[in-house]
Design a protein around this motif. Structure first.
Motif, PDB file in Angstrom:
ATOM      1  N   LEU A  42     -56.543 -16.735 -11.744  1.00  0.00           N
ATOM      2  CA  LEU A  42     -56.641 -17.614 -10.781  1.00  0.00           C
ATOM      3  C   LEU A  42     -55.567 -17.220  -9.700  1.00  0.00           C
ATOM      4  O   LEU A  42     -56.191 -17.168  -8.723  1.00  0.00           O
ATOM      5  N   HIS A  43     -54.619 -16.761  -9.850  1.00  0.00           N
ATOM      6  CA  HIS A  43     -53.608 -16.302  -8.710  1.00  0.00           C
ATOM      7  C   HIS A  43     -54.210 -15.001  -8.222  1.00  0.00           C
ATOM      8  O   HIS A  43     -54.132 -14.884  -6.894  1.00  0.00           O
ATOM      9  N   TRP A  44     -54.759 -13.965  -8.903  1.00  0.00           N
ATOM     10  CA  TRP A  44     -55.782 -13.140  -8.571  1.00  0.00           C
ATOM     11  C   TRP A  44     -56.793 -13.499  -7.333  1.00  0.00           C
ATOM     12  O   TRP A  44     -56.785 -13.015  -6.142  1.00  0.00           O
ATOM     13  N   ALA A  45     -57.257 -14.382  -7.756  1.00  0.00           N
ATOM     14  CA  ALA A  45     -58.558 -14.724  -7.105  1.00  0.00           C
ATOM     15  C   ALA A  45     -57.954 -15.606  -5.557  1.00  0.00           C
ATOM     16  O   ALA A  45     -58.669 -14.968  -4.583  1.00  0.00           O
ATOM     17  N   LEU A  46     -57.087 -16.324  -5.893  1.00  0.00           N
ATOM     18  CA  LEU A  46     -56.534 -17.022  -4.642  1.00  0.00           C
ATOM     19  C   LEU A  46     -55.852 -15.986  -3.876  1.00  0.00           C
ATOM     20  O   LEU A  46     -55.720 -16.174  -2.472  1.00  0.00           O
ATOM     21  N   SER A  47     -55.338 -14.842  -4.095  1.00  0.00           N
ATOM     22  CA  SER A  47     -54.855 -13.817  -3.184  1.00  0.00           C
ATOM     23  C   SER A  47     -55.805 -12.942  -2.441  1.00  0.00           C
ATOM     24  O   SER A  47     -55.474 -12.057  -1.501  1.00  0.00           O
ATOM     25  N   ARG A  48     -57.189 -13.272  -2.829  1.00  0.00           N
ATOM     26  CA  ARG A  48     -58.198 -12.143  -1.891  1.00  0.00           C
ATOM     27  C   ARG A  48     -58.098 -12.889  -0.609  1.00  0.00           C
ATOM     28  O   ARG A  48     -58.697 -11.750   0.107  1.00  0.00           O
ATOM     29  N   THR A  49     -57.997 -14.027  -0.342  1.00  0.00           N
ATOM     30  CA  THR A  49     -58.180 -14.283   1.211  1.00  0.00           C
ATOM     31  C   THR A  49     -57.097 -15.452   1.439  1.00  0.00           C
ATOM     32  O   THR A  49     -56.422 -16.018   0.599  1.00  0.00           O
ATOM     33  N   THR A  50     -57.178 -16.091   2.584  1.00  0.00           N
ATOM     34  CA  THR A  50     -56.501 -17.133   3.026  1.00  0.00           C
ATOM     35  C   THR A  50     -57.154 -18.194   3.786  1.00  0.00           C
ATOM     36  O   THR A  50     -58.497 -18.136   4.112  1.00  0.00           O
ATOM     37  N   ASN A  51     -56.481 -19.195   4.037  1.00  0.00           N
ATOM     38  CA  ASN A  51     -57.147 -20.409   4.715  1.00  0.00           C
ATOM     39  C   ASN A  51     -58.139 -21.279   4.247  1.00  0.00           C
ATOM     40  O   ASN A  51     -58.626 -21.975   5.098  1.00  0.00           O
ATOM     41  N   TYR A  52     -58.334 -21.217   2.927  1.00  0.00           N
ATOM     42  CA  TYR A  52     -59.259 -22.011   2.034  1.00  0.00           C
ATOM     43  C   TYR A  52     -58.546 -23.378   1.888  1.00  0.00           C
ATOM     44  O   TYR A  52     -57.402 -23.640   1.681  1.00  0.00           O
ATOM     45  N   THR A  53     -59.439 -24.430   1.783  1.00  0.00           N
ATOM     46  CA  THR A  53     -58.928 -25.650   1.413  1.00  0.00           C
ATOM     47  C   THR A  53     -59.284 -26.078   0.326  1.00  0.00           C
ATOM     48  O   THR A  53     -58.814 -27.302  -0.231  1.00  0.00           O
ATOM     49  N   GLY A  54     -60.071 -25.478  -0.532  1.00  0.00           N
ATOM     50  CA  GLY A  54     -60.360 -25.759  -1.794  1.00  0.00           C
ATOM     51  C   GLY A  54     -60.981 -24.494  -2.592  1.00  0.00           C
ATOM     52  O   GLY A  54     -61.196 -23.621  -2.273  1.00  0.00           O
ATOM     53  N   VAL A  55     -61.206 -24.735  -3.854  1.00  0.00           N
ATOM     54  CA  VAL A  55     -62.112 -23.787  -4.656  1.00  0.00           C
ATOM     55  C   VAL A  55     -63.220 -24.617  -5.458  1.00  0.00           C
ATOM     56  O   VAL A  55     -63.116 -25.606  -5.572  1.00  0.00           O
ATOM     57  N   MET A  56     -64.306 -23.662  -5.537  1.00  0.00           N
ATOM     58  CA  MET A  56     -65.276 -24.381  -6.508  1.00  0.00           C
ATOM     59  C   MET A  56     -65.613 -23.252  -7.404  1.00  0.00           C
ATOM     60  O   MET A  56     -65.360 -22.054  -7.359  1.00  0.00           O
ATOM     61  N   ASN A  57     -66.258 -23.701  -8.765  1.00  0.00           N
ATOM     62  CA  ASN A  57     -66.492 -22.796  -9.560  1.00  0.00           C
ATOM     63  C   ASN A  57     -67.728 -21.869  -9.263  1.00  0.00           C
ATOM     64  O   ASN A  57     -68.511 -22.236  -8.607  1.00  0.00           O
ATOM     65  N   TYR A  58     -67.675 -20.506  -9.665  1.00  0.00           N
ATOM     66  CA  TYR A  58     -68.807 -19.652  -9.570  1.00  0.00           C
ATOM     67  C   TYR A  58     -69.254 -19.467 -11.052  1.00  0.00           C
ATOM     68  O   TYR A  58     -68.541 -18.956 -11.866  1.00  0.00           O
ATOM     69  N   MET A  59     -70.422 -19.978 -11.331  1.00  0.00           N
ATOM     70  CA  MET A  59     -70.782 -20.187 -12.679  1.00  0.00           C
ATOM     71  C   MET A  59     -70.065 -21.371 -13.186  1.00  0.00           C
ATOM     72  O   MET A  59     -69.673 -22.272 -12.622  1.00  0.00           O
ATOM     73  N   GLY A  60     -69.421 -20.987 -14.540  1.00  0.00           N
ATOM     74  CA  GLY A  60     -68.199 -21.957 -15.143  1.00  0.00           C
ATOM     75  C   GLY A  60     -68.812 -23.058 -15.756  1.00  0.00           C
ATOM     76  O   GLY A  60     -67.758 -23.952 -16.073  1.00  0.00           O
ATOM     77  N   ALA A  61     -69.910 -23.113 -16.247  1.00  0.00           N
ATOM     78  CA  ALA A  61     -70.230 -24.394 -17.230  1.00  0.00           C
ATOM     79  C   ALA A  61     -69.485 -24.651 -18.291  1.00  0.00           C
ATOM     80  O   ALA A  61     -69.078 -25.663 -18.665  1.00  0.00           O
ATOM     81  N   ARG A  62     -69.261 -23.560 -19.117  1.00  0.00           N
ATOM     82  CA  ARG A  62     -68.561 -23.577 -20.336  1.00  0.00           C
ATOM     83  C   ARG A  62     -66.978 -23.883 -20.145  1.00  0.00           C
ATOM     84  O   ARG A  62     -66.453 -24.819 -21.022  1.00  0.00           O
ATOM     85  N   PHE A  63     -66.396 -23.062 -19.089  1.00  0.00           N
ATOM     86  CA  PHE A  63     -65.088 -23.398 -18.946  1.00  0.00           C
ATOM     87  C   PHE A  63     -64.866 -24.855 -18.174  1.00  0.00           C
ATOM     88  O   PHE A  63     -63.690 -25.552 -18.589  1.00  0.00           O
ATOM     89  N   SER A  64     -65.675 -25.257 -17.434  1.00  0.00           N
ATOM     90  CA  SER A  64     -65.191 -26.608 -16.828  1.00  0.00           C
ATOM     91  C   SER A  64     -65.751 -27.956 -17.656  1.00  0.00           C
ATOM     92  O   SER A  64     -65.139 -28.626 -17.668  1.00  0.00           O
ATOM     93  N   ALA A  65     -66.319 -27.436 -18.734  1.00  0.00           N
ATOM     94  CA  ALA A  65     -66.678 -28.650 -19.933  1.00  0.00           C
ATOM     95  C   ALA A  65     -65.420 -28.521 -20.736  1.00  0.00           C
ATOM     96  O   ALA A  65     -65.406 -29.457 -21.975  1.00  0.00           O
ATOM     97  N   ASP A  66     -64.354 -27.800 -20.760  1.00  0.00           N
ATOM     98  CA  ASP A  66     -63.285 -27.623 -21.621  1.00  0.00           C
ATOM     99  C   ASP A  66     -62.214 -27.953 -21.086  1.00  0.00           C
ATOM    100  O   ASP A  66     -61.448 -27.693 -20.282  1.00  0.00           O
ATOM    101  N   ALA A  67     -61.593 -29.460 -21.706  1.00  0.00           N
ATOM    102  CA  ALA A  67     -60.590 -29.983 -20.787  1.00  0.00           C
ATOM    103  C   ALA A  67     -59.208 -29.264 -21.135  1.00  0.00           C
ATOM    104  O   ALA A  67     -58.412 -29.303 -20.263  1.00  0.00           O
ATOM    105  N   ALA A  68     -59.058 -28.721 -22.393  1.00  0.00           N
ATOM    106  CA  ALA A  68     -57.769 -27.864 -22.405  1.00  0.00           C
ATOM    107  C   ALA A  68     -58.009 -26.728 -21.642  1.00  0.00           C
ATOM    108  O   ALA A  68     -56.478 -26.545 -21.034  1.00  0.00           O
ATOM    109  N   ALA A  69     -58.761 -26.102 -21.249  1.00  0.00           N
ATOM    110  CA  ALA A  69     -58.975 -24.889 -20.150  1.00  0.00           C
ATOM    111  C   ALA A  69     -58.678 -25.445 -18.764  1.00  0.00           C
ATOM    112  O   ALA A  69     -58.112 -24.678 -17.971  1.00  0.00           O
ATOM    113  N   MET A  70     -59.409 -26.576 -18.423  1.00  0.00           N
ATOM    114  CA  MET A  70     -59.330 -26.986 -17.071  1.00  0.00           C
ATOM    115  C   MET A  70     -57.987 -27.632 -16.663  1.00  0.00           C
ATOM    116  O   MET A  70     -57.620 -27.612 -15.485  1.00  0.00           O
ATOM    117  N   GLU A  71     -57.214 -28.231 -17.604  1.00  0.00           N
ATOM    118  CA  GLU A  71     -55.910 -28.739 -17.476  1.00  0.00           C
ATOM    119  C   GLU A  71     -55.008 -28.031 -16.618  1.00  0.00           C
ATOM    120  O   GLU A  71     -54.453 -28.377 -15.619  1.00  0.00           O
TER     121      GLU A  71
END
Length: 84
Positions: A42-71
């Motif tokens: 995540l830190h790597w992805a966030l370091s690619r650019t600046t001035n964003y106000t939020g993030v959204m998933n690119y694909m990610g249905a399995r990850f976002s359905a897993d509460a332990a991964a999302m926390e």
């Protein structure tokens, strides 16, 4: 875009169903990875650019359905004041 009053939302690659057959790219956050590994990606992805106000998933249905991964992911976004 921000200087013109627009909000920027960054896409972060999260694990989809059928991963790795369906692969959103390098540094994908996965349910099998540890929280530390996912935060590093995540830190790597966030370091690619600046001035964003939020993030959204690119694909990610399995990850976002897993509460332990999302926390830890959501906690990090919250610390940074970023929307999801």
């Amino acid at each position: 875009a921000r200087q013109s009053g627009h909000e920027i939302v960054m896409q972060v690659p999260l694990e989809p169903f059928d991963y790795p057959k369906v692969n959103p790219g390098r540094n994908t956050l996965t349910v099998a990875a540890s929280a530390d590994e996912n935060l590093k990606s995540l830190h790597w992805a966030l370091s690619r650019t600046t001035n964003y106000t939020g993030v959204m998933n690119y694909m990610g249905a399995r990850f976002s359905a897993d509460a332990a991964a999302m926390e830890p992911f959501m906690a990090e976004l919250g610390k940074r004041g970023l929307a999801y």
